[in-house]
Design an enzyme around this catalytic site. Structure first.
Site, PDB file in Angstrom:
ATOM      1  CG  ASP A 297     -10.264 -14.444   7.294  1.00 20.51           C
ATOM      2  OD1 ASP A 297      -9.400 -14.959   8.212  1.00 20.51           O
ATOM      3  OD2 ASP A 297     -10.242 -13.580   6.365  1.00 20.51           O
TER       4      ASP A 297
ATOM      5  CE1 TYR B  37      -3.614  -2.621   0.440  1.00 13.08           C
ATOM      6  CE2 TYR B  37      -2.032  -3.452   2.085  1.00 13.08           C
ATOM      7  CZ  TYR B  37      -3.399  -3.403   1.264  1.00 13.08           C
ATOM      8  OH  TYR B  37      -4.253  -4.695   1.298  1.00 13.08           O
TER       9      TYR B  37
ATOM     10  CE  LYS C 129      -2.377 -10.757   8.619  1.00 11.29           C
ATOM     11  NZ  LYS C 129      -3.376 -10.398   7.878  1.00 11.29           N
TER      12      LYS C 129
ATOM     13  CE1 TYR D 180      -7.414  -6.444   3.400  1.00  7.99           C
ATOM     14  CE2 TYR D 180      -6.506  -8.116   4.895  1.00  7.99           C
ATOM     15  CZ  TYR D 180      -6.462  -7.199   3.807  1.00  7.99           C
ATOM     16  OH  TYR D 180      -5.202  -7.590   2.978  1.00  7.99           O
TER      17      TYR D 180
HETATM   18  C1  PLP Z   1      -4.159 -10.865   6.747  1.00  6.26           C
HETATM   19  C2  PLP Z   1      -5.518 -11.247   6.586  1.00  6.26           C
HETATM   20  C3  PLP Z   1      -5.928 -11.819   5.294  1.00  6.26           C
HETATM   21  C4  PLP Z   1      -4.895 -12.001   4.143  1.00  6.26           C
HETATM   22  O1  PLP Z   1      -3.710 -12.755   4.502  1.00  6.26           O
HETATM   23  P1  PLP Z   1      -2.569 -12.658   3.394  1.00  6.26           P
HETATM   24  O2  PLP Z   1      -1.575 -13.622   4.012  1.00  6.26           O
HETATM   25  O3  PLP Z   1      -2.010 -11.205   3.736  1.00  6.26           O
HETATM   26  O4  PLP Z   1      -2.820 -12.824   2.105  1.00  6.26           O
HETATM   27  C5  PLP Z   1      -7.162 -12.269   5.205  1.00  6.26           C
HETATM   28  N1  PLP Z   1      -7.968 -12.257   6.355  1.00  6.26           N
HETATM   29  C6  PLP Z   1      -7.501 -11.844   7.671  1.00  6.26           C
HETATM   30  C7  PLP Z   1      -8.606 -11.741   8.398  1.00  6.26           C
HETATM   31  C8  PLP Z   1      -6.252 -11.164   7.695  1.00  6.26           C
HETATM   32  O5  PLP Z   1      -5.902 -10.656   8.661  1.00  6.26           O
END
Ligand code: PLP
Length: 426
Positions: A249, A20, A278, A148
């Protein structure tokens, strides 16, 4: 233009994209020469206490002897082989652990190469599941605002359509259904009205909805909002009632960050599909996973084409799996629980005084996550500089100054982080 005489940072500014950032007017970057424990060392010699865990990932700190050992042991055997037709111990061990530690029913694991890809995979699974049940008209996703889920196209379509980073692409994104973000805070009394708009959307569109996707309890990059677990429990019931799948997620929240191993546990629910990423490798290598129930897995593979249509080149990368195994072993020793409780109570005590500042709109804490929301967007370049001068690494975005430090941080190091936030906002 001759680039060969440029300094490192000069070359970086002229040739390298960062997340970004502008190619015309890039924000300054700091060059790192090393990292260990909770410290990030800059090429200029300063040592910064890390408040970000490199975006939720480095939960055990940097340069960890156990993770280092796992990586070098695996690299001496083999770093990678294709996953089509081949399998290996690191992936098998990892998937055993994931099936065992995640909420019940999530028995099938798809190893993906980044969080965004694991979200794509989850969404494809949901679409293919309904198509194979003869319900191809169930192809929309419902979600809540302020979410997100990543930067790829399907993931972008379920990010917040306004404050998300992707409004520019709205014409080419699949049109999804958005309910208001959950409003009841984590520790407020639950208010059933909070979920009424979501129920309404689901009831009206049930025949066209494949799945509800959301971040359980903590919304990360879409606003760092922390909401009532009852919202999630009710969402699970509503999905069952109207026959749609639930995708959680947990890419940011997974592996202890919120005080539970997975944020779903605050509500005592299991989703049909769960995304992890992550912190999976303790911040060493990119790796993610999409888990699903037996029902989803079998449903996806009924009829044509009979297989799940996805397969990244680096799927199940043995090196990443080996480090993930070591990271999960450290978690399984259980020290994280007390560490996260301690971080949370110190964050609550020390960030509280930020509320007295007139630049600050709100302070919230859950597990090892501390958020200070300002009334106006902060000047990132300027505040970043002041943080670095104060010996800490904190990277705000928009109105949000937030930290989620490595679990191993000690009270005096954490105290430096909270003091630096107060100092910078004052
Ligand atoms: C960081 C994140 C993603 C994307 O993961 P990347 O490894 O950056 O592609 C998707 N969902 C959530 C909740 C996130 O925090």
């Amino acid at each position: 233009m001759s680039d060969f005489n440029l300094s490192n940072l000069g070359f970086d500014q002229q040739h390298i994209w960062h997340p970004y950032t502008s190619a015309i007017d890039p924000l300054p970057c700091y060059e790192v020469s090393g990292a260990s424990g909770v410290n990030i060392e800059l090429a200029t010699g300063e040592v910064l206490i890390d408040g970000m865990s490199s975006w939720w990932a480095a939960i055990h700190g940097y340069n960890h002897p156990v993770l280092n050992h796992a990586a070098s042991k695996q690299i001496e055997k083999f770093s990678h082989v294709m996953f089509g037709g081949l399998t290996h111990q690191p992936a098998i061990d990892l998937c055993r652990k994931l099936v065992k530690m995640t909420p019940s029913g999530l028995d099938r694991v798809f190893l993906a190469d980044s969080g965004s890809v694991s979200v794509e995979v989850a969404m494809k699974m949901a679409l293919q599941y309904w198509a194979c049940q003869g319900a191809a008209e169930k192809h929309k996703f419902v979600t809540v605002r302020n979410g997100y889920h990543g930067d790829t196209f399907a993931a972008m379509s379920v990010c917040d359509p306004v404050n998300g980073m992707h409004s520019l692409f709205s014409d080419v994104l699949a049109q999804q259904l958005f309910a208001p973000a959950p409003q009841t805070r984590f520790d407020q009394p639950w208010n059933e009205d909070d979920i009424a708009p979501l129920i309404d959307i689901i009831e009206t569109n049930q025949h066209n909805i494949a799945a509800l996707i959301l971040e359980p309890v903590v919304q990360g990059a879409g606003g760092m909002r922390i909401y009532h677990p009852e919202y999630l429990r009710r969402a699970r019931q509503v999905c069952d009632e109207f026959n749609i799948l639930l995708i959680c997620d947990e890419i940011a929240t997974g592996f202890g960050r919120t005080g539970k191993l997975f944020a779903c546990e605050h509500a005592g629910i299991s989703p049909d599909i769960m995304c992890l990423g992550k912190a999976l490798t303790g911040g060493y290598l990119t790796l993610a996973a999409t888990l699903c129930t037996e029902d989803v897995a079998l449903g996806v593979c009924q009829g044509e084409p009979g297989v799940f249509m996805h397969g990244p080149t680096y799927m199940g990368n043995p090196l990443a799996c080996a480090v993930a195994n070591a990271s999960l072993d450290i978690l399984m020793q259980g020290d994280w629980k007390q560490q996260v409780i301690n971080i949370g109570s110190q964050l609550k005590a020390e960030l509280a005084k930020c509320k007295t500042l007139d630049t600050v709109a709100d302070v919230r804490v859950l597990g090892a996550i501390g958020v200070v929301e300002c009334k106006k967007a902060v000047d990132v370049a300027q505040i970043q500089k002041s943080f670095v001068e104060n010996g800490v690494w904190i990277r705000p975005f928009g109105k949000l100054v937030y930290i989620m430090p490595p679990f191993i941080i000690d009270p005096s190091q954490l105290g430096k982080l909270t003091a630096a936030i107060y100092q910078a906002l004052k």
